[in-house]
Motif scaffolding. Structure first.
Motif, PDB file in Angstrom:
ATOM      1  N   TRP A  94       0.813  -1.216   0.000  1.00  0.00           N
ATOM      2  CA  TRP A  94       0.000   0.000   0.000  1.00  0.00           C
ATOM      3  C   TRP A  94       0.845   1.263   0.000  1.00  0.00           C
ATOM      4  N   ASP A  95       2.180   1.101  -0.007  1.00  0.00           N
ATOM      5  CA  ASP A  95       3.099   2.247  -0.046  1.00  0.00           C
ATOM      6  C   ASP A  95       2.746   3.252   1.055  1.00  0.00           C
ATOM      7  N   THR A  96       2.773   2.779   2.277  1.00  0.00           N
ATOM      8  CA  THR A  96       2.407   3.608   3.426  1.00  0.00           C
ATOM      9  C   THR A  96       3.285   3.249   4.604  1.00  0.00           C
ATOM     10  N   ASP A  97       3.306   4.111   5.601  1.00  0.00           N
ATOM     11  CA  ASP A  97       4.011   3.775   6.835  1.00  0.00           C
ATOM     12  C   ASP A  97       3.084   3.798   8.041  1.00  0.00           C
ATOM     13  N   THR A  98       1.783   3.818   7.780  1.00  0.00           N
ATOM     14  CA  THR A  98       0.786   3.720   8.838  1.00  0.00           C
ATOM     15  C   THR A  98      -0.256   2.671   8.455  1.00  0.00           C
ATOM     16  N   VAL A  99      -0.984   2.207   9.449  1.00  0.00           N
ATOM     17  CA  VAL A  99      -1.989   1.175   9.212  1.00  0.00           C
ATOM     18  C   VAL A  99      -3.349   1.688   9.695  1.00  0.00           C
ATOM     19  N   SER A 100      -4.335   1.609   8.834  1.00  0.00           N
ATOM     20  CA  SER A 100      -5.689   2.015   9.215  1.00  0.00           C
ATOM     21  C   SER A 100      -6.289   0.997  10.178  1.00  0.00           C
ATOM     22  N   ILE A 101      -7.377   1.372  10.819  1.00  0.00           N
ATOM     23  CA  ILE A 101      -8.068   0.430  11.712  1.00  0.00           C
ATOM     24  C   ILE A 101      -8.503  -0.822  10.941  1.00  0.00           C
ATOM     25  N   PRO A 102      -9.204  -0.675   9.781  1.00  0.00           N
ATOM     26  CA  PRO A 102      -9.577  -1.884   9.026  1.00  0.00           C
ATOM     27  C   PRO A 102      -8.366  -2.682   8.562  1.00  0.00           C
ATOM     28  N   GLY A 103      -7.312  -1.959   8.144  1.00  0.00           N
ATOM     29  CA  GLY A 103      -6.109  -2.658   7.704  1.00  0.00           C
ATOM     30  C   GLY A 103      -5.478  -3.459   8.821  1.00  0.00           C
ATOM     31  N   GLY A 104      -5.403  -2.868  10.017  1.00  0.00           N
ATOM     32  CA  GLY A 104      -4.829  -3.579  11.156  1.00  0.00           C
ATOM     33  C   GLY A 104      -5.656  -4.776  11.560  1.00  0.00           C
ATOM     34  N   VAL A 105      -6.966  -4.603  11.541  1.00  0.00           N
ATOM     35  CA  VAL A 105      -7.854  -5.739  11.847  1.00  0.00           C
ATOM     36  C   VAL A 105      -7.644  -6.849  10.836  1.00  0.00           C
ATOM     37  N   GLY A 106      -7.462  -6.459   9.568  1.00  0.00           N
ATOM     38  CA  GLY A 106      -7.207  -7.452   8.520  1.00  0.00           C
ATOM     39  C   GLY A 106      -5.909  -8.203   8.750  1.00  0.00           C
ATOM     40  N   ILE A 107      -4.860  -7.474   9.165  1.00  0.00           N
ATOM     41  CA  ILE A 107      -3.577  -8.119   9.452  1.00  0.00           C
ATOM     42  C   ILE A 107      -3.723  -9.107  10.601  1.00  0.00           C
ATOM     43  N   ILE A 108      -4.394  -8.688  11.670  1.00  0.00           N
ATOM     44  CA  ILE A 108      -4.569  -9.566  12.831  1.00  0.00           C
ATOM     45  C   ILE A 108      -5.408 -10.786  12.468  1.00  0.00           C
ATOM     46  N   ALA A 109      -6.484 -10.559  11.706  1.00  0.00           N
ATOM     47  CA  ALA A 109      -7.345 -11.682  11.320  1.00  0.00           C
ATOM     48  C   ALA A 109      -6.593 -12.666  10.430  1.00  0.00           C
ATOM     49  N   THR A 110      -5.817 -12.126   9.475  1.00  0.00           N
ATOM     50  CA  THR A 110      -5.043 -13.003   8.581  1.00  0.00           C
ATOM     51  C   THR A 110      -3.998 -13.773   9.363  1.00  0.00           C
ATOM     52  N   ALA A 111      -3.314 -13.080  10.282  1.00  0.00           N
ATOM     53  CA  ALA A 111      -2.314 -13.749  11.111  1.00  0.00           C
ATOM     54  C   ALA A 111      -2.955 -14.844  11.958  1.00  0.00           C
ATOM     55  N   PHE A 112      -4.158 -14.577  12.462  1.00  0.00           N
ATOM     56  CA  PHE A 112      -4.859 -15.567  13.279  1.00  0.00           C
ATOM     57  C   PHE A 112      -5.207 -16.805  12.444  1.00  0.00           C
ATOM     58  N   VAL A 113      -5.749 -16.588  11.255  1.00  0.00           N
ATOM     59  CA  VAL A 113      -6.126 -17.715  10.398  1.00  0.00           C
ATOM     60  C   VAL A 113      -4.895 -18.531  10.014  1.00  0.00           C
ATOM     61  N   LEU A 114      -3.820 -17.840   9.610  1.00  0.00           N
ATOM     62  CA  LEU A 114      -2.588 -18.548   9.242  1.00  0.00           C
ATOM     63  C   LEU A 114      -2.001 -19.288  10.441  1.00  0.00           C
ATOM     64  N   SER A 115      -2.152 -18.709  11.618  1.00  0.00           N
ATOM     65  CA  SER A 115      -1.648 -19.359  12.833  1.00  0.00           C
ATOM     66  C   SER A 115      -2.405 -20.637  13.129  1.00  0.00           C
TER      67      SER A 115
END
Length: 665
Positions: free
Chosen positions: A319-340
């Motif tokens: 996304w060429d950014t250095d910050t994470v939106s609330i939805p983006g962060g939730v997506g990262i956590i959810a993806t990490a959880f599923v992969l875990s």
């Protein structure tokens, strides 16, 4: 002499809950707060508690620790998910990361795979040449490297305690181990406090500065039966402990203060939680931490920790950014959880059922997990090495004139992509760095090497200073044969050729090095000392520079070149994503209108100094300072000249160099 009590062996659900909290906090702080939580310190003390309990129990029950089976057991638990994450990271790094980060990432994959990444990062933290490295998708493996080193060495600590108890002191084993762990704790925390004060970036990754955390976990395991509290006190300290764990990262700048005595804060929080669970109560924190959701998340916390960081780095890159939106962060956590969940249940759980006594099957399966990641990274690294080796094979003056397009009016071929490429620029360093001919940030010894014509030269030029002296080396080396020059390199990372009167702070090691260099130059004078005349866009000559030249007056001459401007971004990285015009900066913002010596009182300047301004004509024009000139990328980062462009500056440097050499005082 009676030994310490043996605690009741039971499953401790609150520890799984603490792991869950620590892993989740690490992710939250990384994703949204851009800081460090102290969660890894929680992992360290928990690891110390559990592994001490496990190994001591095994030794007391079986009378031995099978080191080979112990290593296999660790690998059975750690390798499957770790190497899947490494493989995933290698593939997506190739697809998503800028090529300028490839070499760094390749190195960190190998250091992560073999559990020494913390030492690589420690060296990078004090390596001036590596300080521009961006956060890699594997940087979080530093904590796992320290844990891996701990897991390998701790059986020897247990064995040593048994040897001392049985053969040397004739004392009870558990008391002997307690004395040993207290010794480790005192020595390590003392060292940790010292090295954190002296060199905190190094200390953060230093295994020896972290040993006390593992030792503290072991001490807790041995003393737990004696730490009794009533239920009311237990309830209070348990919730305090959880609050301490949760909010340490908000109260303290963990990344810049740890691991000294302040790391006692989160480790004390863990101790409080375990003590509270040992003396449980109806309203105790252990009821929350031992609940099914916390137990489940704790069971996959290792995988979650491994997955969340590369997902975050790839999010930044995609996304060429250095910050994470609330939805983006939730997506990262959810993806990490599923992969875990998937990697834990599909990969890790079946492997953990294989007995460590299986001397062929288990090692074969573990190697099967390891090979894909290592092979992909090996071939990827081979491609990068070949690309770097090809730089000067692909180079020719007609297509890539660089500064010669200005000095000799040679037109660049517009159909050719600029060199060095982003992959090549990372390693496009002056020759003396490859020869290890420089002094590091912390050193003060004078290291010198001679290049060019070393047999009966007409002139000897001493190239003195830090990296902004060093990046002129390729130009001098190009001139060495034509002018029959010997080039003596005196280089120290991050250090100016100056005395204590430099406007910016100089480190103590830098000042010591400067004194020694001046003494060396006086004892064996070169024909000329070459160094910068100013600092970046400084409008005047620093007083400390003038003092150094004065010390050499009557001894040797000096050539001082106007320093090169600092660009707004890392140029190879910028050029991967933008046009050269977008990476240029305004000339008026990069440099003063007049050279610094014209803005300095002439009476202050020693007569032995000659000045040269190549910046005005060969880096900037009336409007902009350019990232690419004559099809050659000017910088290898945001302020150091690329070796290739420096080579093309040789003809422009020749006239002022000859003038300085022939100058009569």
């Amino acid at each position: 002499m009676a030994d310490l009590q043996v605690p009741e062996k039971r499953f401790r659900p609150e520890i799984e809950g603490v792991r869950a909290v620590a892993a989740f906090l690490v992710a939250i702080y990384h994703i949204w707060l851009g800081s460090v939580s102290g969660g890894v310190d929680v992992f360290f003390i928990v690891s110390g508690y559990l592994i001490t309990t496990t190994l001591l129990t095994r030794m007391e029950r079986e009378g031995r620790i099978n080191l080979f089976e112990n290593v296999l057991g660790l690998a059975r638990r750690l390798f499957p998910i770790a190497f899947i994450v490494l493989l995933f990271t290698a593939i997506f790094s190739i697809l998503l990361l800028p090529q300028s980060q490839w070499e760094q990432t390749i190195g960190e994959i190998f250091s992560s795979a073999f559990y020494y990444q913390n030492w690589q990062l420690a060296n990078s933290a004090i390596d001036y040449l590596a300080q521009n490295n961006n956060a890699s998708p594997l940087q979080h493996f530093w904590a796992l490297s320290i844990q891996g080193q701990f897991y390998i060495t701790w059986p020897f600590v247990i064995l040593l305690s048994f040897f001392l108890a049985k053969k040397v002191f004739k004392t009870p084993v558990r008391k002997t181990l307690l004395g040993l762990l207290i010794t480790f704790f005192v020595v390590s925390i003392g060292y940790s406090i010292y090295i954190t004060a002296v060199n905190q970036p190094w200390a953060y990754f230093d295994t020896f500065a972290r040993v006390w955390e593992f030792s503290l976990g072991g001490i807790l395991a041995l003393l737990l039966p004696y730490l009794k509290f009533n239920k009311a006190v237990s309830a209070v300290i348990g919730w305090i402990g959880l609050a301490v764990i949760a909010f340490t990262g908000m109260v303290l700048p963990v990344s810049s203060l740890f691991p000294g005595y302040v790391a006692l804060l989160p480790t004390t929080g863990v101790i409080f939680v375990i003590l509270a669970a040992e003396n449980g109560s109806r309203f105790g924190v252990e009821n929350l931490l031992g609940s099914k959701p916390f137990l489940y998340f704790g069971s996959i916390s290792y995988a979650f920790y491994l997955w969340h960081w590369p997902l975050l780095i790839f999010y930044y890159s995609y996304w060429d950014t250095d910050t994470v939106s609330i939805p983006g962060g939730v997506g990262i956590i959810a993806t990490a959880f599923v992969l875990s969940v998937l990697s834990s249940k599909i990969l890790e759980t079946p492997v953990r059922t294989i007995s460590v006594k299986s001397k062929i099957k288990l090692p074969a399966i573990l190697v099967t997990f390891m090979l894909p990641a290592l092979l992909v990274t090996y071939f990827w690294g081979n491609y990068v090495d070949q690309s770097q080796d090809a730089l000067y094979e692909d180079y020719d003056v007609e297509n890539y004139p660089g500064a010669l397009s200005i000095s000799d009016n040679i037109k660049a071929n517009p159909d050719k992509e600029p060199l060095p490429t982003a992959v090549q620029a990372e390693d496009d360093l002056p020759e003396f760095y490859g020869d290890n001919c420089y002094t590091g940030l912390e050193g003060s010894e004078v290291t010198s090497c001679s290049y060019g014509v070393t047999d009966n030269p007409d002139y000897t030029v001493a190239l003195v200073g830090g990296s902004h002296s060093g990046h002129w080396f390729p130009a001098l080396k190009e001139l060495s044969k034509d002018l029959n020059l010997q080039i003596d390199v005196y280089n120290k990372d991050g250090c100016r050729f100056s005395d204590e009167n430099f406007e910016g702070a100089l480190s103590e090691s830098c000042m010591d090095w400067n004194e020694k260099v001046v003494d060396t130059l006086k004892s064996d004078p070169p024909d000329l000392v070459f160094s910068p005349a100013n600092v970046n866009d400084g409008a005047t000559i620093p007083e400390g520079y003038i003092h150094q030249w004065e010390k050499l007056e009557g001894v040797t001459k000096a050539l001082a070149v106007r320093d090169t401007p600092r660009m707004a971004e890392d140029i190879p990285l910028c050029l991967e994503e933008n046009s050269p015009d977008e990476c240029a900066i305004p000339t008026e913002a990069a440099m003063s209108e007049n050279p610094p010596w014209e803005n300095t009182d002439a009476e202050d300047i020693p007569d032995n100094v000659t000045f040269a301004d190549l910046t005005t004509d060969y880096f900037c024009n009336d409007e902009t300072c350019e990232p690419v000139i004559g099809n050659v990328v000017v910088y290898r980062d945001y302020n150091h000249i690329s070796t290739l462009y420096s080579k093309t500056l040789a003809p422009a440097l020749k006239e002022p160099l000859v003038t300085a050499l022939e100058k009569t005082e």
